[in-house]
Design a protein around this motif. Structure first.
Motif, PDB file in Angstrom:
ATOM      1  N   LEU A   1     -12.581  22.904   1.649  1.00 59.94           N
ATOM      2  CA  LEU A   1     -11.267  23.172   1.068  1.00 59.94           C
ATOM      3  C   LEU A   1     -10.632  21.890   0.538  1.00 59.94           C
ATOM      4  CD1 LEU A   1      -8.903  25.128   0.527  1.00 59.94           C
ATOM      5  CD2 LEU A   1      -8.129  24.668   2.869  1.00 59.94           C
ATOM      6  N   ILE A   2     -10.724  20.813   1.300  1.00 58.38           N
ATOM      7  CA  ILE A   2     -10.174  19.530   0.855  1.00 58.38           C
ATOM      8  C   ILE A   2     -10.892  19.064  -0.410  1.00 58.38           C
ATOM      9  CG2 ILE A   2      -9.951  17.075   1.423  1.00 58.38           C
ATOM     10  CD1 ILE A   2      -9.547  17.974   4.372  1.00 58.38           C
ATOM     11  N   PHE A   3     -12.213  19.081  -0.383  1.00 55.71           N
ATOM     12  CA  PHE A   3     -12.967  18.606  -1.544  1.00 55.71           C
ATOM     13  C   PHE A   3     -12.646  19.428  -2.790  1.00 55.71           C
ATOM     14  CE2 PHE A   3     -16.764  18.612  -4.291  1.00 55.71           C
ATOM     15  CZ  PHE A   3     -16.771  17.267  -4.624  1.00 55.71           C
TER      16      PHE A   3
ATOM     17  N   LYS B   1      -2.718  24.578  -1.082  1.00 58.77           N
ATOM     18  CA  LYS B   1      -1.540  24.053  -1.773  1.00 58.77           C
ATOM     19  C   LYS B   1      -1.113  22.681  -1.255  1.00 58.77           C
ATOM     20  CE  LYS B   1      -0.496  27.288  -4.696  1.00 58.77           C
ATOM     21  NZ  LYS B   1      -0.524  27.016  -6.104  1.00 58.77           N
ATOM     22  N   THR B   2      -1.646  22.248  -0.134  1.00 61.40           N
ATOM     23  CA  THR B   2      -1.209  20.990   0.467  1.00 61.40           C
ATOM     24  C   THR B   2      -1.340  19.831  -0.501  1.00 61.40           C
ATOM     25  OG1 THR B   2      -1.850  21.774   2.653  1.00 61.40           O
ATOM     26  CG2 THR B   2      -1.538  19.402   2.404  1.00 61.40           C
ATOM     27  N   TYR B   3      -2.477  19.698  -1.138  1.00 57.24           N
ATOM     28  CA  TYR B   3      -2.723  18.574  -2.037  1.00 57.24           C
ATOM     29  C   TYR B   3      -1.757  18.597  -3.213  1.00 57.24           C
ATOM     30  CZ  TYR B   3      -5.251  15.291  -5.001  1.00 57.24           C
ATOM     31  OH  TYR B   3      -5.593  14.234  -5.796  1.00 57.24           O
ATOM     32  N   GLU B   4      -1.565  19.762  -3.795  1.00 58.90           N
ATOM     33  CA  GLU B   4      -0.640  19.872  -4.922  1.00 58.90           C
ATOM     34  C   GLU B   4       0.781  19.499  -4.504  1.00 58.90           C
ATOM     35  OE1 GLU B   4      -0.905  23.703  -6.807  1.00 58.90           O
ATOM     36  OE2 GLU B   4      -3.079  23.644  -6.741  1.00 58.90           O
ATOM     37  N   ASN B   5       1.171  19.881  -3.307  1.00 60.27           N
ATOM     38  CA  ASN B   5       2.520  19.586  -2.823  1.00 60.27           C
ATOM     39  C   ASN B   5       2.700  18.117  -2.447  1.00 60.27           C
ATOM     40  OD1 ASN B   5       3.155  22.293  -3.126  1.00 60.27           O
ATOM     41  ND2 ASN B   5       2.771  22.777  -0.981  1.00 60.27           N
ATOM     42  N   MET B   6       1.621  17.459  -2.051  1.00 61.09           N
ATOM     43  CA  MET B   6       1.717  16.092  -1.557  1.00 61.09           C
ATOM     44  C   MET B   6       1.588  15.051  -2.656  1.00 61.09           C
ATOM     45  SD  MET B   6      -0.532  16.399   1.951  1.00 61.09           S
ATOM     46  CE  MET B   6      -0.812  14.663   2.052  1.00 61.09           C
ATOM     47  N   PHE B   7       0.795  15.324  -3.666  1.00 63.71           N
ATOM     48  CA  PHE B   7       0.453  14.302  -4.649  1.00 63.71           C
ATOM     49  C   PHE B   7       0.811  14.730  -6.059  1.00 63.71           C
ATOM     50  CE2 PHE B   7      -2.529  13.771  -1.133  1.00 63.71           C
ATOM     51  CZ  PHE B   7      -2.305  12.453  -0.817  1.00 63.71           C
TER      52      PHE B   7
ATOM     53  N   THR C   1       0.836  -1.191   0.000  1.00 62.63           N
ATOM     54  CA  THR C   1       0.000   0.000   0.000  1.00 62.63           C
ATOM     55  C   THR C   1       0.877   1.249   0.000  1.00 62.63           C
ATOM     56  OG1 THR C   1      -1.759  -1.114   1.192  1.00 62.63           O
ATOM     57  CG2 THR C   1      -1.774   1.268   1.285  1.00 62.63           C
ATOM     58  N   SER C   2       0.524   2.186  -0.827  1.00 69.42           N
ATOM     59  CA  SER C   2       1.262   3.448  -0.893  1.00 69.42           C
ATOM     60  C   SER C   2       0.465   4.510  -0.147  1.00 69.42           C
ATOM     61  CB  SER C   2       1.453   3.867  -2.349  1.00 69.42           C
ATOM     62  OG  SER C   2       2.056   5.129  -2.408  1.00 69.42           O
ATOM     63  N   LEU C   3       1.007   4.932   0.992  1.00 73.97           N
ATOM     64  CA  LEU C   3       0.351   5.953   1.803  1.00 73.97           C
ATOM     65  C   LEU C   3       1.278   7.135   1.970  1.00 73.97           C
ATOM     66  CD1 LEU C   3      -1.040   3.734   4.694  1.00 73.97           C
ATOM     67  CD2 LEU C   3      -2.338   4.708   2.808  1.00 73.97           C
ATOM     68  N   LEU C   4       0.699   8.315   1.927  1.00 70.47           N
ATOM     69  CA  LEU C   4       1.464   9.514   2.214  1.00 70.47           C
ATOM     70  C   LEU C   4       0.859  10.139   3.455  1.00 70.47           C
ATOM     71  CD1 LEU C   4       3.661  11.482   1.437  1.00 70.47           C
ATOM     72  CD2 LEU C   4       2.014  12.651  -0.011  1.00 70.47           C
ATOM     73  N   VAL C   5       1.655  10.292   4.487  1.00 65.75           N
ATOM     74  CA  VAL C   5       1.186  10.823   5.754  1.00 65.75           C
ATOM     75  C   VAL C   5       1.782  12.209   5.943  1.00 65.75           C
ATOM     76  CG1 VAL C   5       1.148  10.473   8.244  1.00 65.75           C
ATOM     77  CG2 VAL C   5       1.058   8.501   6.705  1.00 65.75           C
ATOM     78  N   SER C   6       0.936  13.140   6.311  1.00 66.66           N
ATOM     79  CA  SER C   6       1.394  14.506   6.558  1.00 66.66           C
ATOM     80  C   SER C   6       0.723  15.017   7.822  1.00 66.66           C
ATOM     81  CB  SER C   6       1.034  15.409   5.371  1.00 66.66           C
ATOM     82  OG  SER C   6       1.357  16.740   5.662  1.00 66.66           O
ATOM     83  N   SER C   7       1.499  15.647   8.679  1.00 64.38           N
ATOM     84  CA  SER C   7       0.933  16.179   9.922  1.00 64.38           C
ATOM     85  C   SER C   7       0.772  17.693   9.865  1.00 64.38           C
ATOM     86  CB  SER C   7       1.820  15.784  11.108  1.00 64.38           C
ATOM     87  OG  SER C   7       3.120  16.306  10.917  1.00 64.38           O
ATOM     88  N   GLU C   8       0.835  18.258   8.677  1.00 67.65           N
ATOM     89  CA  GLU C   8       0.690  19.705   8.553  1.00 67.65           C
ATOM     90  C   GLU C   8      -0.769  20.084   8.358  1.00 67.65           C
ATOM     91  OE1 GLU C   8       1.481  21.043   4.078  1.00 67.65           O
ATOM     92  OE2 GLU C   8       3.052  19.706   4.820  1.00 67.65           O
TER      93      GLU C   8
END
Length: 151
Positions: A51-53, A24-30, A12-19
């Protein structure tokens, strides 16, 4: 949670972020634009949920949103590019019901909501019809679900 997921399936490929999530978070993470991300929204703010959606709706393959207030839970699911219903369920934080939140009386509601969310994900993986909007009131044991065929 990421560790437990890796134990169940090491591939499984998971990206975990605690910020804190920002626009911009989504663009920076994925790697946006690939349309393969599965997003589980488990936040306690309607403004952050919106905002997430809005950040993932053009790229996510599946969006699952869990909401709760005391002993009432709601799970919404959509393939964002093909579903306009979810956006109609968003509203301002100022319009949200403010209820008492104590871990002793609501932790089991969160666990049930998580189970419903994973059930919808498992059904999506099997290409089965999903319940677009599930509402469960644990005090009255009332359950309503609106099914939608997602492709």
């Amino acid at each position: 949670t990421a560790g437990l997921c890796a134990c169940v399936n090491p591939d499984t490929s998971l990206l975990v972020s605690s910020e804190r999530f920002t626009g911009k978070t989504y663009e920076n993470m994925f790697d946006v634009g690939i349309n393969h991300d599965i997003v589980f929204s488990c936040v306690d703010s309607m403004n952050i949920r919106k905002l997430i959606f809005n950040s993932v709706k053009d790229d996510a393959a599946l969006f699952v949103d869990g909401r709760m207030s005391a002993e009432t839970l709601r799970v919404l699911v959509c393939e964002p590019q093909d579903d306009m219903y979810y956006a109609t369920t968003l509203f301002a934080d100022s319009e949200a019901h403010v209820g008492a939140c104590t871990a002793k009386s609501t932790i089991y509601t969160a666990s049930i909501a998580a189970g419903f969310m994973l059930n919808q994900f498992a059904r999506w993986l099997r290409k089965l019809p999903l319940d677009r909007d599930v509402l469960l009131n644990l005090l009255s044991m009332e359950l309503t679900a609106n099914e939608v065929q997602l492709v």
